[in-house]
Design a protein around this motif. Structure first.
Motif, PDB file in Angstrom:
ATOM      1  N   ASN A  32     -38.218  31.384 -28.342  1.00  0.00           N
ATOM      2  CA  ASN A  32     -38.546  32.338 -29.394  1.00  0.00           C
ATOM      3  C   ASN A  32     -39.937  32.009 -29.940  1.00  0.00           C
ATOM      4  O   ASN A  32     -40.064  31.519 -31.059  1.00  0.00           O
ATOM      5  N   PRO A  33     -40.968  32.305 -29.152  1.00  0.00           N
ATOM      6  CA  PRO A  33     -42.316  31.902 -29.568  1.00  0.00           C
ATOM      7  C   PRO A  33     -42.796  32.590 -30.844  1.00  0.00           C
ATOM      8  O   PRO A  33     -43.495  31.977 -31.646  1.00  0.00           O
ATOM      9  N   ALA A  34     -42.420  33.842 -31.056  1.00  0.00           N
ATOM     10  CA  ALA A  34     -42.888  34.554 -32.250  1.00  0.00           C
ATOM     11  C   ALA A  34     -42.343  33.896 -33.513  1.00  0.00           C
ATOM     12  O   ALA A  34     -43.075  33.703 -34.493  1.00  0.00           O
ATOM     13  N   GLU A  35     -41.077  33.530 -33.507  1.00  0.00           N
ATOM     14  CA  GLU A  35     -40.476  32.894 -34.679  1.00  0.00           C
ATOM     15  C   GLU A  35     -41.122  31.534 -34.945  1.00  0.00           C
ATOM     16  O   GLU A  35     -41.385  31.185 -36.101  1.00  0.00           O
ATOM     17  N   ASP A  36     -41.394  30.790 -33.888  1.00  0.00           N
ATOM     18  CA  ASP A  36     -42.019  29.482 -34.064  1.00  0.00           C
ATOM     19  C   ASP A  36     -43.442  29.608 -34.603  1.00  0.00           C
ATOM     20  O   ASP A  36     -43.866  28.806 -35.448  1.00  0.00           O
ATOM     21  N   VAL A  37     -44.170  30.610 -34.160  1.00  0.00           N
ATOM     22  CA  VAL A  37     -45.530  30.812 -34.677  1.00  0.00           C
ATOM     23  C   VAL A  37     -45.479  31.179 -36.155  1.00  0.00           C
ATOM     24  O   VAL A  37     -46.246  30.651 -36.965  1.00  0.00           O
ATOM     25  N   VAL A  38     -44.558  32.051 -36.512  1.00  0.00           N
ATOM     26  CA  VAL A  38     -44.412  32.440 -37.918  1.00  0.00           C
ATOM     27  C   VAL A  38     -44.020  31.233 -38.757  1.00  0.00           C
ATOM     28  O   VAL A  38     -44.546  31.031 -39.865  1.00  0.00           O
ATOM     29  N   ASP A  39     -43.113  30.398 -38.244  1.00  0.00           N
ATOM     30  CA  ASP A  39     -42.714  29.188 -38.972  1.00  0.00           C
ATOM     31  C   ASP A  39     -43.909  28.280 -39.220  1.00  0.00           C
ATOM     32  O   ASP A  39     -44.065  27.723 -40.314  1.00  0.00           O
ATOM     33  N   ARG A  40     -44.763  28.119 -38.213  1.00  0.00           N
ATOM     34  CA  ARG A  40     -45.931  27.250 -38.385  1.00  0.00           C
ATOM     35  C   ARG A  40     -46.936  27.842 -39.371  1.00  0.00           C
ATOM     36  O   ARG A  40     -47.516  27.122 -40.177  1.00  0.00           O
ATOM     37  N   ILE A  41     -47.121  29.150 -39.333  1.00  0.00           N
ATOM     38  CA  ILE A  41     -48.029  29.793 -40.281  1.00  0.00           C
ATOM     39  C   ILE A  41     -47.494  29.643 -41.709  1.00  0.00           C
ATOM     40  O   ILE A  41     -48.248  29.327 -42.639  1.00  0.00           O
ATOM     41  N   GLU A  42     -46.189  29.833 -41.889  1.00  0.00           N
ATOM     42  CA  GLU A  42     -45.588  29.671 -43.216  1.00  0.00           C
ATOM     43  C   GLU A  42     -45.733  28.232 -43.705  1.00  0.00           C
ATOM     44  O   GLU A  42     -46.055  27.998 -44.874  1.00  0.00           O
ATOM     45  N   ALA A  43     -45.493  27.273 -42.820  1.00  0.00           N
ATOM     46  CA  ALA A  43     -45.600  25.863 -43.206  1.00  0.00           C
ATOM     47  C   ALA A  43     -47.041  25.517 -43.571  1.00  0.00           C
ATOM     48  O   ALA A  43     -47.286  24.797 -44.544  1.00  0.00           O
ATOM     49  N   ARG A  44     -47.990  26.024 -42.799  1.00  0.00           N
ATOM     50  CA  ARG A  44     -49.407  25.760 -43.085  1.00  0.00           C
ATOM     51  C   ARG A  44     -49.794  26.346 -44.446  1.00  0.00           C
ATOM     52  O   ARG A  44     -50.468  25.694 -45.246  1.00  0.00           O
ATOM     53  N   THR A  45     -49.345  27.560 -44.719  1.00  0.00           N
ATOM     54  CA  THR A  45     -49.650  28.214 -45.989  1.00  0.00           C
ATOM     55  C   THR A  45     -49.012  27.462 -47.153  1.00  0.00           C
ATOM     56  O   THR A  45     -49.642  27.259 -48.196  1.00  0.00           O
ATOM     57  N   ALA A  46     -47.763  27.022 -46.981  1.00  0.00           N
ATOM     58  CA  ALA A  46     -47.088  26.256 -48.027  1.00  0.00           C
ATOM     59  C   ALA A  46     -47.804  24.935 -48.280  1.00  0.00           C
ATOM     60  O   ALA A  46     -47.961  24.513 -49.428  1.00  0.00           O
ATOM     61  N   PHE A  47     -48.259  24.287 -47.216  1.00  0.00           N
ATOM     62  CA  PHE A  47     -48.977  23.025 -47.362  1.00  0.00           C
ATOM     63  C   PHE A  47     -50.267  23.243 -48.155  1.00  0.00           C
ATOM     64  O   PHE A  47     -50.563  22.491 -49.087  1.00  0.00           O
ATOM     65  N   LYS A  48     -51.017  24.286 -47.797  1.00  0.00           N
ATOM     66  CA  LYS A  48     -52.270  24.577 -48.501  1.00  0.00           C
ATOM     67  C   LYS A  48     -52.020  24.908 -49.973  1.00  0.00           C
ATOM     68  O   LYS A  48     -52.779  24.486 -50.852  1.00  0.00           O
ATOM     69  N   ALA A  49     -50.965  25.668 -50.248  1.00  0.00           N
ATOM     70  CA  ALA A  49     -50.653  26.031 -51.631  1.00  0.00           C
ATOM     71  C   ALA A  49     -50.288  24.791 -52.443  1.00  0.00           C
ATOM     72  O   ALA A  49     -50.745  24.626 -53.585  1.00  0.00           O
ATOM     73  N   ASN A  50     -49.492  23.915 -51.876  1.00  0.00           N
ATOM     74  CA  ASN A  50     -49.123  22.687 -52.585  1.00  0.00           C
ATOM     75  C   ASN A  50     -50.313  21.763 -52.764  1.00  0.00           C
ATOM     76  O   ASN A  50     -50.433  21.083 -53.787  1.00  0.00           O
ATOM     77  N   ALA A  51     -51.213  21.738 -51.794  1.00  0.00           N
ATOM     78  CA  ALA A  51     -52.433  20.931 -51.939  1.00  0.00           C
ATOM     79  C   ALA A  51     -53.293  21.481 -53.077  1.00  0.00           C
ATOM     80  O   ALA A  51     -53.879  20.713 -53.849  1.00  0.00           O
ATOM     81  N   ALA A  52     -53.343  22.797 -53.217  1.00  0.00           N
ATOM     82  CA  ALA A  52     -54.103  23.404 -54.317  1.00  0.00           C
ATOM     83  C   ALA A  52     -53.476  23.048 -55.667  1.00  0.00           C
ATOM     84  O   ALA A  52     -54.192  22.767 -56.636  1.00  0.00           O
ATOM     85  N   VAL A  53     -52.153  23.057 -55.734  1.00  0.00           N
ATOM     86  CA  VAL A  53     -51.470  22.659 -56.961  1.00  0.00           C
ATOM     87  C   VAL A  53     -51.791  21.209 -57.287  1.00  0.00           C
ATOM     88  O   VAL A  53     -52.072  20.857 -58.437  1.00  0.00           O
ATOM     89  N   LEU A  54     -51.773  20.355 -56.279  1.00  0.00           N
ATOM     90  CA  LEU A  54     -52.084  18.938 -56.473  1.00  0.00           C
ATOM     91  C   LEU A  54     -53.504  18.749 -56.999  1.00  0.00           C
ATOM     92  O   LEU A  54     -53.727  17.996 -57.954  1.00  0.00           O
ATOM     93  N   ARG A  55     -54.466  19.452 -56.401  1.00  0.00           N
ATOM     94  CA  ARG A  55     -55.862  19.356 -56.868  1.00  0.00           C
ATOM     95  C   ARG A  55     -56.003  19.860 -58.303  1.00  0.00           C
ATOM     96  O   ARG A  55     -56.683  19.238 -59.129  1.00  0.00           O
ATOM     97  N   THR A  56     -55.360  20.978 -58.605  1.00  0.00           N
ATOM     98  CA  THR A  56     -55.448  21.549 -59.949  1.00  0.00           C
ATOM     99  C   THR A  56     -54.824  20.616 -60.983  1.00  0.00           C
ATOM    100  O   THR A  56     -55.397  20.405 -62.060  1.00  0.00           O
ATOM    101  N   ALA A  57     -53.665  20.054 -60.659  1.00  0.00           N
ATOM    102  CA  ALA A  57     -53.020  19.130 -61.589  1.00  0.00           C
ATOM    103  C   ALA A  57     -53.891  17.893 -61.806  1.00  0.00           C
ATOM    104  O   ALA A  57     -54.009  17.396 -62.938  1.00  0.00           O
ATOM    105  N   ASP A  58     -54.517  17.421 -60.748  1.00  0.00           N
ATOM    106  CA  ASP A  58     -55.408  16.266 -60.870  1.00  0.00           C
ATOM    107  C   ASP A  58     -56.618  16.603 -61.744  1.00  0.00           C
ATOM    108  O   ASP A  58     -57.004  15.821 -62.610  1.00  0.00           O
TER     109      ASP A  58
END
Length: 69
Positions: A32-58
């Protein structure tokens, strides 16, 4: 500060989801390559969003310390 620990936990969770998706693709690339690609895109976006929260809190903590000093 709770924002730091929450953001760090979110980044760890996103990394684990990305790794799991990449592992599934490596083991069975045509299942299921499409689902796996979507999962990776979602994970990458979540990681970036949490990194932004971390920078802002700092930044906010630094500003608060500057004000109190």
């Amino acid at each position: 500060m709770q924002a730091l620990s929450i953001a760090a936990a979110g980044m760890a969770d996103a990394r684990l989801r990305f790794d799991a998706s990449a592992r599934r693709t490596a083991q069975a690339p045509l299942d299921n390559p499409a689902e796996d690609v979507v999962d990776r895109i979602e994970a990458r976006t979540a990681f970036k969003a949490n990194a932004a929260v971390l920078r802002t809190a700092d930044d906010m903590t630094g500003t608060l310390l500057d004000i109190l000093a």
